[in-house]
Write a protein that holds these residues in place. Structure first.
Motif, PDB file in Angstrom:
ATOM      1  N   ASN A  22       2.369 -10.145  -9.081  1.00  0.00           N
ATOM      2  CA  ASN A  22       2.783  -8.843  -9.603  1.00  0.00           C
ATOM      3  C   ASN A  22       1.581  -8.079 -10.148  1.00  0.00           C
ATOM      4  OD1 ASN A  22       5.551  -8.712  -9.114  1.00  0.00           O
ATOM      5  ND2 ASN A  22       5.996 -10.048 -10.843  1.00  0.00           N
ATOM      6  N   SER A  23       0.783  -7.544  -9.255  1.00  0.00           N
ATOM      7  CA  SER A  23      -0.352  -6.730  -9.650  1.00  0.00           C
ATOM      8  C   SER A  23      -0.318  -5.477  -8.798  1.00  0.00           C
ATOM      9  CB  SER A  23      -1.667  -7.489  -9.440  1.00  0.00           C
ATOM     10  OG  SER A  23      -2.768  -6.688  -9.767  1.00  0.00           O
ATOM     11  N   TYR A  24      -0.013  -4.341  -9.425  1.00  0.00           N
ATOM     12  CA  TYR A  24       0.200  -3.108  -8.689  1.00  0.00           C
ATOM     13  C   TYR A  24      -1.033  -2.223  -8.849  1.00  0.00           C
ATOM     14  CZ  TYR A  24       4.945  -4.851  -8.788  1.00  0.00           C
ATOM     15  OH  TYR A  24       6.056  -5.643  -8.651  1.00  0.00           O
ATOM     16  N   PRO A  25      -1.783  -2.004  -7.771  1.00  0.00           N
ATOM     17  CA  PRO A  25      -3.011  -1.208  -7.883  1.00  0.00           C
ATOM     18  C   PRO A  25      -2.711   0.206  -8.361  1.00  0.00           C
ATOM     19  CG  PRO A  25      -2.903  -2.374  -5.766  1.00  0.00           C
ATOM     20  CD  PRO A  25      -1.558  -2.513  -6.397  1.00  0.00           C
ATOM     21  N   ALA A  26      -3.434   0.619  -9.389  1.00  0.00           N
ATOM     22  CA  ALA A  26      -3.247   1.962  -9.943  1.00  0.00           C
ATOM     23  C   ALA A  26      -3.789   2.999  -8.976  1.00  0.00           C
ATOM     24  CB  ALA A  26      -3.956   2.070 -11.287  1.00  0.00           C
ATOM     25  N   VAL A  27      -3.119   4.142  -8.929  1.00  0.00           N
ATOM     26  CA  VAL A  27      -3.600   5.294  -8.173  1.00  0.00           C
ATOM     27  C   VAL A  27      -4.250   6.242  -9.172  1.00  0.00           C
ATOM     28  CG1 VAL A  27      -2.944   7.278  -6.776  1.00  0.00           C
ATOM     29  CG2 VAL A  27      -1.871   5.054  -6.366  1.00  0.00           C
ATOM     30  N   THR A  28      -5.553   6.342  -9.090  1.00  0.00           N
ATOM     31  CA  THR A  28      -6.305   7.161 -10.040  1.00  0.00           C
ATOM     32  C   THR A  28      -6.639   8.515  -9.423  1.00  0.00           C
ATOM     33  OG1 THR A  28      -8.408   6.222  -9.312  1.00  0.00           O
ATOM     34  CG2 THR A  28      -7.291   5.100 -11.107  1.00  0.00           C
ATOM     35  N   GLY A  29      -6.974   9.454 -10.302  1.00  0.00           N
ATOM     36  CA  GLY A  29      -7.448  10.752  -9.841  1.00  0.00           C
ATOM     37  C   GLY A  29      -6.380  11.677  -9.296  1.00  0.00           C
ATOM     38  N   ALA A  30      -5.099  11.349  -9.512  1.00  0.00           N
ATOM     39  CA  ALA A  30      -4.020  12.221  -9.047  1.00  0.00           C
ATOM     40  C   ALA A  30      -3.912  13.447  -9.959  1.00  0.00           C
ATOM     41  CB  ALA A  30      -2.700  11.470  -9.010  1.00  0.00           C
ATOM     42  N   THR A  31      -3.353  14.518  -9.423  1.00  0.00           N
ATOM     43  CA  THR A  31      -2.996  15.689 -10.221  1.00  0.00           C
ATOM     44  C   THR A  31      -1.492  15.660 -10.423  1.00  0.00           C
ATOM     45  OG1 THR A  31      -4.823  16.992  -9.319  1.00  0.00           O
ATOM     46  CG2 THR A  31      -3.013  18.199 -10.350  1.00  0.00           C
ATOM     47  N   VAL A  32      -1.062  15.602 -11.689  1.00  0.00           N
ATOM     48  CA  VAL A  32       0.357  15.431 -12.009  1.00  0.00           C
ATOM     49  C   VAL A  32       0.782  16.553 -12.957  1.00  0.00           C
ATOM     50  CG1 VAL A  32       2.104  13.889 -12.966  1.00  0.00           C
ATOM     51  CG2 VAL A  32       0.141  12.933 -11.744  1.00  0.00           C
TER      52      VAL A  32
ATOM     53  N   ASN B 120       5.147   9.279 -20.074  1.00  0.00           N
ATOM     54  CA  ASN B 120       4.246   8.632 -19.119  1.00  0.00           C
ATOM     55  C   ASN B 120       4.820   8.632 -17.709  1.00  0.00           C
ATOM     56  OD1 ASN B 120       2.283   7.849 -21.090  1.00  0.00           O
ATOM     57  ND2 ASN B 120       3.652   6.200 -21.724  1.00  0.00           N
ATOM     58  N   ILE B 121       3.970   8.917 -16.757  1.00  0.00           N
ATOM     59  CA  ILE B 121       4.298   8.826 -15.338  1.00  0.00           C
ATOM     60  C   ILE B 121       3.288   7.884 -14.710  1.00  0.00           C
ATOM     61  CG2 ILE B 121       4.373  10.104 -13.155  1.00  0.00           C
ATOM     62  CD1 ILE B 121       5.380  12.499 -14.893  1.00  0.00           C
ATOM     63  N   VAL B 122       3.783   6.818 -14.077  1.00  0.00           N
ATOM     64  CA  VAL B 122       2.928   5.783 -13.525  1.00  0.00           C
ATOM     65  C   VAL B 122       2.895   5.928 -12.014  1.00  0.00           C
ATOM     66  CG1 VAL B 122       2.540   3.299 -13.306  1.00  0.00           C
ATOM     67  CG2 VAL B 122       3.457   4.237 -15.442  1.00  0.00           C
ATOM     68  N   VAL B 123       1.683   6.001 -11.469  1.00  0.00           N
ATOM     69  CA  VAL B 123       1.487   6.130 -10.025  1.00  0.00           C
ATOM     70  C   VAL B 123       0.677   4.926  -9.566  1.00  0.00           C
ATOM     71  CG1 VAL B 123       0.692   7.619  -8.147  1.00  0.00           C
ATOM     72  CG2 VAL B 123       1.455   8.644 -10.304  1.00  0.00           C
ATOM     73  N   SER B 124       1.227   4.187  -8.613  1.00  0.00           N
ATOM     74  CA  SER B 124       0.572   2.962  -8.151  1.00  0.00           C
ATOM     75  C   SER B 124       0.871   2.751  -6.680  1.00  0.00           C
ATOM     76  CB  SER B 124       1.042   1.758  -8.986  1.00  0.00           C
ATOM     77  OG  SER B 124       2.440   1.559  -8.825  1.00  0.00           O
ATOM     78  N   LYS B 125       0.391   1.639  -6.139  1.00  0.00           N
ATOM     79  CA  LYS B 125       0.709   1.215  -4.781  1.00  0.00           C
ATOM     80  C   LYS B 125       1.467  -0.101  -4.870  1.00  0.00           C
ATOM     81  CE  LYS B 125      -1.510   4.465  -2.440  1.00  0.00           C
ATOM     82  NZ  LYS B 125      -2.670   4.150  -1.579  1.00  0.00           N
ATOM     83  N   ASN B 126       2.451  -0.261  -3.988  1.00  0.00           N
ATOM     84  CA  ASN B 126       3.173  -1.527  -3.987  1.00  0.00           C
ATOM     85  C   ASN B 126       2.315  -2.625  -3.384  1.00  0.00           C
ATOM     86  OD1 ASN B 126       3.658  -0.538  -1.185  1.00  0.00           O
ATOM     87  ND2 ASN B 126       4.872  -2.402  -1.078  1.00  0.00           N
ATOM     88  N   VAL B 127       2.690  -3.864  -3.655  1.00  0.00           N
ATOM     89  CA  VAL B 127       1.989  -5.016  -3.096  1.00  0.00           C
ATOM     90  C   VAL B 127       2.961  -5.811  -2.235  1.00  0.00           C
ATOM     91  CG1 VAL B 127       0.352  -5.179  -4.997  1.00  0.00           C
ATOM     92  CG2 VAL B 127       2.508  -6.435  -5.131  1.00  0.00           C
ATOM     93  N   ALA B 128       2.424  -6.668  -1.396  1.00  0.00           N
ATOM     94  CA  ALA B 128       3.262  -7.491  -0.530  1.00  0.00           C
ATOM     95  C   ALA B 128       4.141  -8.410  -1.362  1.00  0.00           C
ATOM     96  CB  ALA B 128       2.391  -8.306   0.426  1.00  0.00           C
ATOM     97  N   PHE B 129       5.304  -8.718  -0.838  1.00  0.00           N
ATOM     98  CA  PHE B 129       6.259  -9.557  -1.548  1.00  0.00           C
ATOM     99  C   PHE B 129       5.662 -10.904  -1.923  1.00  0.00           C
ATOM    100  CE2 PHE B 129       9.771 -12.651  -1.596  1.00  0.00           C
ATOM    101  CZ  PHE B 129      10.523 -12.113  -2.621  1.00  0.00           C
ATOM    102  N   SER B 130       4.741 -11.416  -1.084  1.00  0.00           N
ATOM    103  CA  SER B 130       4.162 -12.738  -1.318  1.00  0.00           C
ATOM    104  C   SER B 130       3.016 -12.721  -2.315  1.00  0.00           C
ATOM    105  CB  SER B 130       3.668 -13.330   0.008  1.00  0.00           C
ATOM    106  OG  SER B 130       2.708 -12.466   0.608  1.00  0.00           O
TER     107      SER B 130
ATOM    108  N   GLY C 272       0.782  -1.225   0.000  1.00  0.00           N
ATOM    109  CA  GLY C 272       0.000   0.000   0.000  1.00  0.00           C
ATOM    110  C   GLY C 272       0.812   1.272   0.000  1.00  0.00           C
ATOM    111  N   GLN C 273       2.139   1.185  -0.135  1.00  0.00           N
ATOM    112  CA  GLN C 273       2.956   2.384  -0.176  1.00  0.00           C
ATOM    113  C   GLN C 273       2.969   2.952  -1.584  1.00  0.00           C
ATOM    114  OE1 GLN C 273       6.730   1.863   1.660  1.00  0.00           O
ATOM    115  NE2 GLN C 273       7.223   4.044   1.667  1.00  0.00           N
ATOM    116  N   LEU C 274       2.930   4.279  -1.672  1.00  0.00           N
ATOM    117  CA  LEU C 274       2.890   4.939  -2.966  1.00  0.00           C
ATOM    118  C   LEU C 274       4.172   4.686  -3.744  1.00  0.00           C
ATOM    119  CD1 LEU C 274       1.041   6.925  -4.601  1.00  0.00           C
ATOM    120  CD2 LEU C 274       2.586   8.728  -3.814  1.00  0.00           C
ATOM    121  N   ASP C 275       4.013   4.422  -5.030  1.00  0.00           N
ATOM    122  CA  ASP C 275       5.153   4.230  -5.926  1.00  0.00           C
ATOM    123  C   ASP C 275       4.969   5.127  -7.140  1.00  0.00           C
ATOM    124  OD1 ASP C 275       7.472   2.938  -7.156  1.00  0.00           O
ATOM    125  OD2 ASP C 275       5.999   2.065  -8.503  1.00  0.00           O
TER     126      ASP C 275
END
Length: 269
Positions: A63-73, A50-60, A34-37
């Motif tokens: 490889n599916s990184y939840p996208a962070v939507t609605g950001a202002t970049v 392209n700039i990709v904003v997502s959340k990290n996932v647990a090591f276990s 859940g940490q911002l990447d």
């Protein structure tokens, strides 16, 4: 380049603590998630940036990184010219077309979840990637009469200027996992030959290899050099979890790299 939780590096080792302009984020080896990447790249090639904003996932986890939507970049240069990126797909923010300019200083701002993140990167001048070649791999592993190969890159480092480089290699369309980062402390002004030694993909005659050369600034080099050192230490059996030093403030996962880029595609002989 996605790096999984630790977050985004498998069990790796920290070689050094970066300078005061960067920070190292130490995480335990559990299921931190859940940490911002932020993975932000700006190049001198006109086209989509392209700039990709997502959340990290647990090591276990897979490889599916939840996208962070609605950001202002936004991206702003040293003259105050601001570009606002649009969300082209969930978690991916894009300017198209756009090209960075060597020598410009770019500031990235990402506002998400009520918090602002900032990073700055200076785009270096391009250094020409002259050519690629192949040779038999040191301690060559022969596979049914087929010699394994290693790819070498050639370029002339400009004298009297601090330069840092990152190389990315693909074999038959698959990116190798190894990180290749170099500076010119020992090669200033010299004609340079580098062997891209990697461990995960065997290269043979007839394979198609693509190599990208990036000229990067010092904080970005620190990020990739630290990650490369961790890979090497992990391969040698030294394991200690840490994330590479980021140029993003407040410190989070990822990096912002404004760099020049060039690519050569080569058929192995």
């Amino acid at each position: 380049m996605k790096i999984k939780s630790l977050p985004k590096i498998s069990l790796l080792a920290l070689l050094f603590i970066a300078s005061s302009c960067t920070k190292v984020i130490d995480l335990d080896l559990g299921n931190n998630a859940g940490q911002l990447d932020i993975e932000a790249n700006l190049t001198n090639i006109s086209g989509p940036q392209n700039i990709v904003v997502s959340k990290n996932v647990a090591f276990s986890n897979p490889n599916s990184y939840p996208a962070v939507t609605g950001a202002t970049v936004t991206l702003t240069d040293q003259n105050g010219i601001k570009q606002t990126l649009t969300e082209s797909k969930p978690g991916t923010y894009t300017i198209n077309p756009f090209a960075g300019v060597a020598g410009n200083i770019y500031t990235l701002n990402v506002l998400t979840g009520g918090r602002a993140y900032t990073a700055q990167s200076t785009m270096p001048a391009a250094v020409k990637l002259d050519s690629l070649s192949d040779k038999n791999r040191p301690l060559n592993r022969n596979n049914g009469g087929r010699d394994q190969k290693v790819i070498s890159v050639y370029y002339k480092d400009p004298a009297g200027v601090a330069n840092q480089y990152r190389f990315i290699e693909w074999v038959n369309g698959v990116q190798v996992k190894a990180v290749f980062s170099y500076d010119d402390q020992l090669t200033d002004g010299k004609y340079v030959t580098l062997d891209l030694l990697e461990q995960d993909i065997d290269i043979y005659a007839g394979d198609t290899v693509k190599v990208e050369m990036q000229c990067i600034d010092k904080p970005v080099y620190t990020y990739w050099f630290d990650l490369e050192s961790q890979q090497s230490n992990n391969f040698n059996g030294a394991v200690a979890p840490a994330n590479p030093p980021t140029n993003i403030s407040p410190a989070t996962l990822g990096y912002f790299s404004a760099h020049t880029t060039q690519t050569i595609i080569f058929t192995v002989k």
